[in-house]
Design a protein around this motif. Structure first.
Motif, short mmCIF file in Angstrom:
data_model
loop_
_atom_site.label_atom_id
_atom_site.label_comp_id
_atom_site.label_asym_id
_atom_site.label_seq_id
_atom_site.Cartn_x
_atom_site.Cartn_y
_atom_site.Cartn_z
N LEU A 88 0.80 -1.52 -0.11
CA LEU A 88 -0.23 -0.36 0.56
C LEU A 88 0.34 1.36 0.34
CD1 LEU A 88 -2.87 -1.35 2.78
CD2 LEU A 88 -2.98 -1.03 -0.30
N LEU A 89 1.85 1.56 0.41
CA LEU A 89 2.97 2.65 0.61
C LEU A 89 3.88 2.69 -0.53
CD1 LEU A 89 3.62 2.42 4.55
CD2 LEU A 89 1.29 3.87 2.77
N ALA A 90 4.11 1.72 -1.27
CA ALA A 90 4.93 1.06 -2.34
C ALA A 90 4.49 1.93 -3.34
CB ALA A 90 5.77 0.16 -2.82
N ASP A 91 4.64 2.78 -4.46
CA ASP A 91 4.69 3.38 -5.74
C ASP A 91 4.09 2.07 -6.94
OD1 ASP A 91 3.96 3.93 -8.09
OD2 ASP A 91 5.16 6.06 -7.56
N PRO A 92 3.70 1.34 -7.33
CA PRO A 92 3.57 0.31 -8.67
C PRO A 92 4.30 1.19 -9.73
CG PRO A 92 1.16 0.79 -8.52
CD PRO A 92 2.54 1.98 -7.11
N ALA A 93 4.08 1.40 -9.90
CA ALA A 93 4.85 1.77 -11.28
C ALA A 93 5.89 2.24 -11.41
CB ALA A 93 4.06 3.70 -11.98
N LYS A 94 6.58 2.71 -9.74
CA LYS A 94 8.76 2.69 -9.43
C LYS A 94 9.28 2.20 -8.67
CE LYS A 94 7.93 7.60 -11.56
NZ LYS A 94 8.26 9.17 -11.03
N PRO A 95 9.23 1.05 -8.89
CA PRO A 95 10.33 0.23 -7.57
C PRO A 95 10.60 1.28 -7.24
CG PRO A 95 8.88 -1.34 -8.97
CD PRO A 95 8.93 -0.19 -10.46
N SER A 96 10.51 0.80 -5.62
CA SER A 96 12.44 1.82 -5.65
C SER A 96 13.14 1.17 -4.12
CB SER A 96 12.54 3.38 -5.58
OG SER A 96 11.06 3.36 -4.46
N GLY A 97 13.53 1.84 -3.29
CA GLY A 97 14.53 1.57 -2.05
C GLY A 97 15.25 0.59 -2.56
N VAL A 98 15.51 -0.63 -1.18
CA VAL A 98 16.96 -1.19 -1.16
C VAL A 98 16.03 -2.55 -1.19
CG1 VAL A 98 18.40 -2.41 0.18
CG2 VAL A 98 18.14 0.26 -0.17
N LEU A 99 15.90 -3.42 -2.29
CA LEU A 99 16.50 -5.56 -2.09
C LEU A 99 18.31 -5.44 -2.27
CD1 LEU A 99 13.51 -6.68 -4.18
CD2 LEU A 99 15.99 -7.62 -4.61
N ARG A 100 17.29 -6.89 -0.93
CA ARG A 100 18.37 -7.33 -0.28
C ARG A 100 18.42 -9.11 -1.18
NH1 ARG A 100 16.95 -7.31 5.81
NH2 ARG A 100 15.24 -7.37 4.65
N LEU A 101 19.05 -9.42 -1.86
CA LEU A 101 18.90 -10.91 -2.18
C LEU A 101 19.78 -11.92 -2.04
CD1 LEU A 101 17.78 -10.96 -6.35
CD2 LEU A 101 19.67 -12.38 -5.73
N ARG A 297 8.02 -8.45 -7.48
CA ARG A 297 7.42 -8.23 -9.16
C ARG A 297 7.87 -7.96 -10.15
NH1 ARG A 297 5.54 -12.30 -7.13
NH2 ARG A 297 5.50 -12.72 -8.49
N HIS A 298 8.90 -7.27 -9.70
CA HIS A 298 9.47 -6.75 -11.11
C HIS A 298 11.17 -7.36 -10.83
CE1 HIS A 298 11.65 -3.14 -14.03
NE2 HIS A 298 12.21 -3.50 -12.71
N VAL A 299 11.73 -7.28 -10.67
CA VAL A 299 12.40 -8.07 -9.62
C VAL A 299 12.52 -9.54 -10.17
CG1 VAL A 299 14.56 -9.43 -8.65
CG2 VAL A 299 14.20 -6.83 -8.59
N VAL A 300 11.60 -10.24 -9.58
CA VAL A 300 11.30 -11.61 -10.65
C VAL A 300 10.85 -11.98 -11.54
CG1 VAL A 300 9.57 -13.79 -9.39
CG2 VAL A 300 10.10 -12.14 -7.97
N GLY A 301 10.33 -10.85 -12.38
CA GLY A 301 9.98 -10.46 -13.86
C GLY A 301 11.15 -10.76 -14.64
N LEU A 302 11.87 -9.87 -13.61
CA LEU A 302 13.58 -9.90 -14.34
C LEU A 302 14.16 -11.27 -14.69
CD1 LEU A 302 15.09 -6.27 -14.05
CD2 LEU A 302 13.69 -6.50 -15.95
N LEU A 303 14.36 -11.47 -13.23
CA LEU A 303 14.85 -12.74 -13.57
C LEU A 303 13.89 -14.17 -14.37
CD1 LEU A 303 15.02 -13.29 -9.56
CD2 LEU A 303 17.04 -12.69 -11.66
N ARG A 304 13.34 -14.24 -14.00
CA ARG A 304 11.74 -14.85 -15.55
C ARG A 304 12.75 -14.38 -17.11
NH1 ARG A 304 9.21 -17.87 -12.75
NH2 ARG A 304 7.31 -17.73 -10.80
N GLU A 305 12.73 -13.37 -17.04
CA GLU A 305 13.30 -13.15 -18.61
C GLU A 305 14.81 -13.26 -18.80
OE1 GLU A 305 13.10 -8.52 -19.05
OE2 GLU A 305 11.05 -8.49 -18.88
N ALA A 306 15.82 -13.43 -17.97
CA ALA A 306 16.89 -13.82 -18.30
C ALA A 306 16.62 -15.49 -17.96
CB ALA A 306 17.64 -13.09 -16.85
N ALA A 307 15.78 -16.27 -17.08
CA ALA A 307 16.40 -17.34 -17.88
C ALA A 307 15.32 -17.87 -19.06
CB ALA A 307 15.05 -18.13 -16.46
#
Length: 312
Positions: A88-101, A297-307
Protein backbone atom coordinates in the motif's frame (compact mmCIF):
# COMPACT_ATOMS: atom_id res chain seq x y z
CA UNK A 1 -7.78 -3.23 36.50
CA UNK A 2 -6.14 -3.74 33.11
CA UNK A 3 -2.95 -1.95 32.29
CA UNK A 4 -2.76 -0.06 28.99
CA UNK A 5 0.69 0.25 27.37
CA UNK A 6 2.33 0.98 24.04
CA UNK A 7 4.84 -1.45 22.55
CA UNK A 8 7.82 -0.07 20.66
CA UNK A 9 8.22 -1.74 17.24
CA UNK A 10 12.02 -1.79 17.47
CA UNK A 11 11.81 -3.53 20.83
CA UNK A 12 9.37 -6.08 19.43
CA UNK A 13 11.65 -6.70 16.46
CA UNK A 14 14.54 -7.34 18.86
CA UNK A 15 12.52 -9.93 20.78
CA UNK A 16 11.44 -11.71 17.59
CA UNK A 17 15.07 -11.80 16.42
CA UNK A 18 16.19 -13.36 19.71
CA UNK A 19 13.40 -15.94 19.45
CA UNK A 20 14.33 -16.78 15.84
CA UNK A 21 18.10 -16.95 16.28
CA UNK A 22 18.42 -18.22 19.83
CA UNK A 23 20.71 -15.59 21.36
CA UNK A 24 21.16 -11.87 21.84
CA UNK A 25 24.43 -11.90 19.88
CA UNK A 26 22.91 -13.69 16.87
CA UNK A 27 19.88 -11.41 16.97
CA UNK A 28 22.16 -8.35 17.01
CA UNK A 29 24.03 -9.55 13.92
CA UNK A 30 20.75 -10.10 12.11
CA UNK A 31 19.09 -6.74 12.76
CA UNK A 32 22.24 -4.63 12.67
CA UNK A 33 22.31 -3.64 16.36
CA UNK A 34 25.03 -4.15 18.94
CA UNK A 35 24.30 -6.87 21.55
CA UNK A 36 23.99 -4.17 24.22
CA UNK A 37 21.44 -2.31 22.07
CA UNK A 38 19.37 -5.50 21.71
CA UNK A 39 19.51 -6.01 25.47
CA UNK A 40 18.33 -2.43 25.99
CA UNK A 41 15.44 -2.98 23.59
CA UNK A 42 14.44 -6.14 25.49
CA UNK A 43 14.56 -4.27 28.81
CA UNK A 44 12.41 -1.52 27.27
CA UNK A 45 9.88 -4.15 26.16
CA UNK A 46 9.79 -5.70 29.63
CA UNK A 47 9.24 -2.26 31.17
CA UNK A 48 6.48 -1.44 28.68
CA UNK A 49 4.68 -4.78 29.10
CA UNK A 50 5.32 -5.25 32.79
CA UNK A 51 6.40 -8.88 32.30
CA UNK A 52 9.74 -10.68 31.97
CA UNK A 53 10.30 -11.94 28.42
CA UNK A 54 13.79 -13.46 28.81
CA UNK A 55 15.43 -15.54 31.49
CA UNK A 56 19.04 -16.60 31.83
CA UNK A 57 19.92 -20.20 31.00
CA UNK A 58 23.59 -21.04 31.52
CA UNK A 59 25.52 -18.55 29.40
CA UNK A 60 22.56 -17.89 27.13
CA UNK A 61 18.93 -16.85 27.43
CA UNK A 62 15.53 -18.44 26.95
CA UNK A 63 12.18 -16.81 26.31
CA UNK A 64 9.67 -17.06 29.11
CA UNK A 65 6.14 -18.29 28.38
CA UNK A 66 4.98 -14.68 28.17
CA UNK A 67 7.98 -13.88 26.00
CA UNK A 68 7.10 -16.70 23.59
CA UNK A 69 3.51 -15.49 23.37
CA UNK A 70 4.65 -11.91 22.78
CA UNK A 71 7.12 -13.05 20.09
CA UNK A 72 4.35 -14.95 18.30
CA UNK A 73 2.15 -11.86 18.24
CA UNK A 74 5.21 -9.84 17.27
CA UNK A 75 5.82 -11.93 14.15
CA UNK A 76 2.25 -11.30 13.03
CA UNK A 77 2.47 -7.57 13.69
CA UNK A 78 5.82 -7.21 11.93
CA UNK A 79 4.55 -9.27 9.01
CA UNK A 80 1.49 -7.06 8.61
CA UNK A 81 3.68 -3.96 8.86
CA UNK A 82 6.01 -5.35 6.20
CA UNK A 83 3.07 -6.13 3.92
CA UNK A 84 1.73 -2.60 4.40
CA UNK A 85 5.08 -1.02 3.56
CA UNK A 86 5.68 -3.34 0.58
CA UNK A 87 2.28 -2.86 -1.03
CA UNK A 88 0.00 0.00 0.00
CA UNK A 89 2.84 2.43 0.70
CA UNK A 90 4.85 1.51 -2.43
CA UNK A 91 4.42 3.04 -5.86
CA UNK A 92 3.59 0.13 -8.23
CA UNK A 93 4.76 2.15 -11.24
CA UNK A 94 8.20 2.95 -9.79
CA UNK A 95 9.80 0.13 -7.79
CA UNK A 96 12.42 1.70 -5.53
CA UNK A 97 14.34 1.29 -2.31
CA UNK A 98 16.80 -1.38 -1.16
CA UNK A 99 16.14 -5.04 -2.02
CA UNK A 100 18.38 -7.67 -0.40
CA UNK A 101 18.89 -10.66 -2.67
CA UNK A 102 20.70 -13.89 -1.84
CA UNK A 103 21.54 -16.47 -4.52
CA UNK A 104 23.82 -19.44 -5.10
CA UNK A 105 27.01 -18.70 -7.00
CA UNK A 106 26.15 -20.03 -10.46
CA UNK A 107 22.80 -18.23 -10.34
CA UNK A 108 24.66 -15.01 -9.55
CA UNK A 109 26.59 -15.45 -12.80
CA UNK A 110 23.84 -16.87 -14.98
CA UNK A 111 20.72 -15.05 -13.75
CA UNK A 112 21.41 -12.26 -11.27
CA UNK A 113 24.19 -10.67 -13.35
CA UNK A 114 22.03 -10.33 -16.49
CA UNK A 115 19.12 -9.07 -14.36
CA UNK A 116 21.29 -6.39 -12.74
CA UNK A 117 22.64 -5.34 -16.14
CA UNK A 118 19.13 -4.87 -17.53
CA UNK A 119 18.04 -3.03 -14.40
CA UNK A 120 21.03 -0.70 -14.60
CA UNK A 121 20.44 0.11 -18.25
CA UNK A 122 16.76 0.87 -17.58
CA UNK A 123 17.69 3.19 -14.69
CA UNK A 124 20.21 5.01 -16.90
CA UNK A 125 17.61 5.52 -19.62
CA UNK A 126 15.02 6.78 -17.12
CA UNK A 127 17.50 9.08 -15.41
CA UNK A 128 16.34 7.80 -12.00
CA UNK A 129 18.18 5.60 -9.47
CA UNK A 130 15.44 2.96 -9.25
CA UNK A 131 16.05 -0.14 -7.15
CA UNK A 132 19.17 -0.55 -5.04
CA UNK A 133 19.87 -4.29 -5.02
CA UNK A 134 22.39 -5.79 -2.60
CA UNK A 135 23.54 -9.33 -3.47
CA UNK A 136 24.96 -12.07 -1.25
CA UNK A 137 26.10 -15.44 -2.64
CA UNK A 138 25.16 -18.40 -0.45
CA UNK A 139 24.03 -22.01 -0.66
CA UNK A 140 20.22 -22.47 -1.01
CA UNK A 141 19.66 -23.69 2.56
CA UNK A 142 21.27 -20.57 3.98
CA UNK A 143 19.39 -18.43 1.45
CA UNK A 144 16.06 -19.88 2.58
CA UNK A 145 16.91 -19.19 6.23
CA UNK A 146 17.89 -15.60 5.51
CA UNK A 147 14.70 -14.87 3.59
CA UNK A 148 12.49 -16.65 6.13
CA UNK A 149 13.97 -14.64 9.01
CA UNK A 150 13.84 -11.29 7.20
CA UNK A 151 17.60 -10.92 6.69
CA UNK A 152 17.01 -10.96 2.93
CA UNK A 153 13.98 -10.13 0.78
CA UNK A 154 14.40 -12.48 -2.17
CA UNK A 155 16.32 -15.68 -2.73
CA UNK A 156 17.35 -17.62 -5.82
CA UNK A 157 17.63 -21.29 -4.87
CA UNK A 158 17.93 -24.71 -6.45
CA UNK A 159 16.29 -28.01 -5.64
CA UNK A 160 17.95 -31.18 -6.94
CA UNK A 161 15.67 -34.03 -7.93
CA UNK A 162 17.60 -36.20 -5.45
CA UNK A 163 18.01 -33.62 -2.65
CA UNK A 164 14.77 -31.77 -1.81
CA UNK A 165 14.93 -28.24 -0.40
CA UNK A 166 12.57 -27.54 2.51
CA UNK A 167 10.61 -24.27 2.25
CA UNK A 168 9.05 -22.82 5.46
CA UNK A 169 5.33 -22.13 5.54
CA UNK A 170 5.75 -18.34 5.63
CA UNK A 171 7.39 -18.34 2.19
CA UNK A 172 6.41 -18.53 -1.48
CA UNK A 173 8.46 -20.69 -3.86
CA UNK A 174 8.18 -20.07 -7.63
CA UNK A 175 9.96 -22.01 -10.36
CA UNK A 176 12.30 -20.16 -12.71
CA UNK A 177 13.90 -22.85 -14.88
CA UNK A 178 15.40 -26.33 -14.95
CA UNK A 179 19.17 -26.70 -14.88
CA UNK A 180 21.05 -29.83 -15.97
CA UNK A 181 24.43 -30.97 -14.67
CA UNK A 182 27.04 -32.80 -16.75
CA UNK A 183 30.11 -34.76 -15.83
CA UNK A 184 33.21 -32.86 -16.91
CA UNK A 185 36.03 -35.04 -18.17
CA UNK A 186 39.49 -34.48 -19.52
CA UNK A 187 39.40 -34.95 -23.29
CA UNK A 188 41.83 -37.85 -22.94
CA UNK A 189 39.53 -39.69 -20.51
CA UNK A 190 38.16 -43.03 -21.82
CA UNK A 191 34.56 -41.79 -21.35
CA UNK A 192 35.10 -38.43 -23.04
CA UNK A 193 33.80 -39.60 -26.40
CA UNK A 194 30.50 -40.95 -25.05
CA UNK A 195 27.20 -39.18 -25.82
CA UNK A 196 26.04 -39.92 -22.25
CA UNK A 197 27.11 -41.90 -19.19
CA UNK A 198 25.29 -43.69 -16.38
CA UNK A 199 26.16 -43.82 -12.70
CA UNK A 200 27.70 -47.28 -13.06
CA UNK A 201 30.12 -45.92 -15.67
CA UNK A 202 31.48 -43.45 -13.13
CA UNK A 203 32.49 -45.92 -10.42
CA UNK A 204 36.17 -45.78 -9.52
CA UNK A 205 36.69 -42.19 -10.70
CA UNK A 206 38.55 -39.57 -8.65
CA UNK A 207 36.23 -36.62 -8.02
CA UNK A 208 36.43 -32.99 -7.06
CA UNK A 209 33.30 -31.80 -5.24
CA UNK A 210 31.76 -28.84 -3.52
CA UNK A 211 32.25 -28.96 0.29
CA UNK A 212 30.65 -31.70 2.37
CA UNK A 213 26.98 -31.01 3.24
CA UNK A 214 26.57 -28.51 0.38
CA UNK A 215 23.55 -29.44 -1.72
CA UNK A 216 25.62 -30.09 -4.86
CA UNK A 217 27.86 -32.42 -2.84
CA UNK A 218 24.80 -34.32 -1.61
CA UNK A 219 23.55 -34.58 -5.20
CA UNK A 220 26.86 -36.15 -6.21
CA UNK A 221 26.60 -38.66 -3.35
CA UNK A 222 23.02 -39.48 -4.36
CA UNK A 223 24.14 -40.57 -7.85
CA UNK A 224 25.82 -43.61 -6.34
CA UNK A 225 23.34 -44.32 -3.55
CA UNK A 226 21.50 -46.93 -5.62
CA UNK A 227 24.78 -48.71 -6.32
CA UNK A 228 25.65 -49.05 -2.64
CA UNK A 229 28.85 -47.05 -3.01
CA UNK A 230 30.14 -43.54 -2.45
CA UNK A 231 32.23 -41.51 -4.91
CA UNK A 232 35.97 -41.28 -4.34
CA UNK A 233 36.22 -37.55 -3.61
CA UNK A 234 39.84 -36.42 -3.49
CA UNK A 235 39.31 -32.64 -3.44
CA UNK A 236 36.71 -30.21 -2.10
CA UNK A 237 36.30 -26.66 -3.40
CA UNK A 238 33.20 -24.40 -3.51
CA UNK A 239 34.18 -22.80 -6.85
CA UNK A 240 33.24 -24.68 -10.01
CA UNK A 241 36.01 -22.80 -11.84
CA UNK A 242 38.47 -24.77 -9.74
CA UNK A 243 36.67 -27.98 -10.68
CA UNK A 244 37.10 -27.15 -14.36
CA UNK A 245 40.80 -26.40 -13.85
CA UNK A 246 41.35 -29.74 -12.09
CA UNK A 247 39.55 -31.63 -14.85
CA UNK A 248 41.74 -29.88 -17.41
CA UNK A 249 44.80 -31.16 -15.53
CA UNK A 250 43.40 -34.68 -15.71
CA UNK A 251 43.48 -35.19 -11.93
CA UNK A 252 39.72 -35.42 -11.31
CA UNK A 253 36.25 -35.53 -12.83
CA UNK A 254 33.46 -33.22 -11.70
CA UNK A 255 29.68 -32.84 -11.73
CA UNK A 256 29.06 -29.25 -12.85
CA UNK A 257 25.68 -27.61 -13.65
CA UNK A 258 25.24 -25.73 -16.92
CA UNK A 259 23.81 -22.56 -15.34
CA UNK A 260 26.51 -19.92 -15.08
CA UNK A 261 29.14 -22.34 -16.40
CA UNK A 262 31.83 -20.55 -18.41
CA UNK A 263 32.91 -21.75 -21.82
CA UNK A 264 34.92 -24.90 -21.28
CA UNK A 265 38.62 -24.65 -22.13
CA UNK A 266 40.40 -26.93 -24.55
CA UNK A 267 40.96 -30.29 -22.97
CA UNK A 268 37.66 -30.41 -21.06
CA UNK A 269 34.45 -31.99 -22.34
CA UNK A 270 30.95 -32.15 -20.82
CA UNK A 271 29.08 -35.47 -20.96
CA UNK A 272 25.40 -35.72 -19.83
CA UNK A 273 24.56 -38.13 -17.02
CA UNK A 274 21.61 -40.48 -17.42
CA UNK A 275 20.04 -43.02 -15.09
CA UNK A 276 19.71 -41.00 -12.97
CA UNK A 277 19.35 -37.75 -14.94
CA UNK A 278 21.04 -34.94 -13.02
CA UNK A 279 18.73 -31.92 -12.92
CA UNK A 280 17.86 -29.22 -10.42
CA UNK A 281 14.88 -26.91 -10.35
CA UNK A 282 15.96 -23.28 -10.03
CA UNK A 283 13.43 -21.06 -8.28
CA UNK A 284 12.84 -17.94 -6.25
CA UNK A 285 11.66 -17.61 -2.67
CA UNK A 286 10.23 -14.68 -0.75
CA UNK A 287 7.98 -14.13 2.26
CA UNK A 288 4.23 -14.24 1.72
CA UNK A 289 3.98 -10.72 3.13
CA UNK A 290 6.01 -9.52 0.11
CA UNK A 291 3.85 -11.29 -2.46
CA UNK A 292 2.42 -8.02 -3.91
CA UNK A 293 5.53 -5.88 -3.46
CA UNK A 294 6.22 -3.91 -6.68
CA UNK A 295 9.95 -4.32 -6.13
CA UNK A 296 9.72 -8.09 -5.71
CA UNK A 297 7.43 -8.49 -8.72
CA UNK A 298 9.70 -6.32 -10.89
CA UNK A 299 12.88 -8.21 -10.00
CA UNK A 300 11.14 -11.58 -10.35
CA UNK A 301 10.00 -10.54 -13.82
CA UNK A 302 13.55 -9.63 -14.83
CA UNK A 303 14.86 -12.94 -13.47
CA UNK A 304 12.24 -14.77 -15.52
CA UNK A 305 13.41 -12.91 -18.61
CA UNK A 306 17.02 -13.93 -17.89
CA UNK A 307 15.94 -17.56 -17.41
CA UNK A 308 13.94 -17.53 -20.65
CA UNK A 309 16.98 -16.23 -22.55
CA UNK A 310 18.99 -19.17 -21.21
CA UNK A 311 16.37 -21.61 -22.44
CA UNK A 312 16.36 -19.87 -25.80
Amino acid sequence: MYRCFMIDIAALRALVAVEQHGSVIAAAETIGFSPSAVSQQIKKLEKQSGVAVLERHGRGVLLTDRGMALAEYGRRILGELEELQATLLADPAKPSGVLRLVAFSTACRGLVGPMLGKLGRAAANDGEPGLDIRVLAEDPREAVQRVASGEADLGVVHNWNSVPLLIPGNMVHEKLCTDTADVLLNSAHPLAGRSAVEASDLLGQSWISTPANAICNEALLAIFAGLGQVPDIRMYDPDFSTHIAMVRQGVAVALVPRLGRPELPDGVVAVPVENPLQQREVGIVYRKTMRSSPSIRHVVGLLREAAAELDG
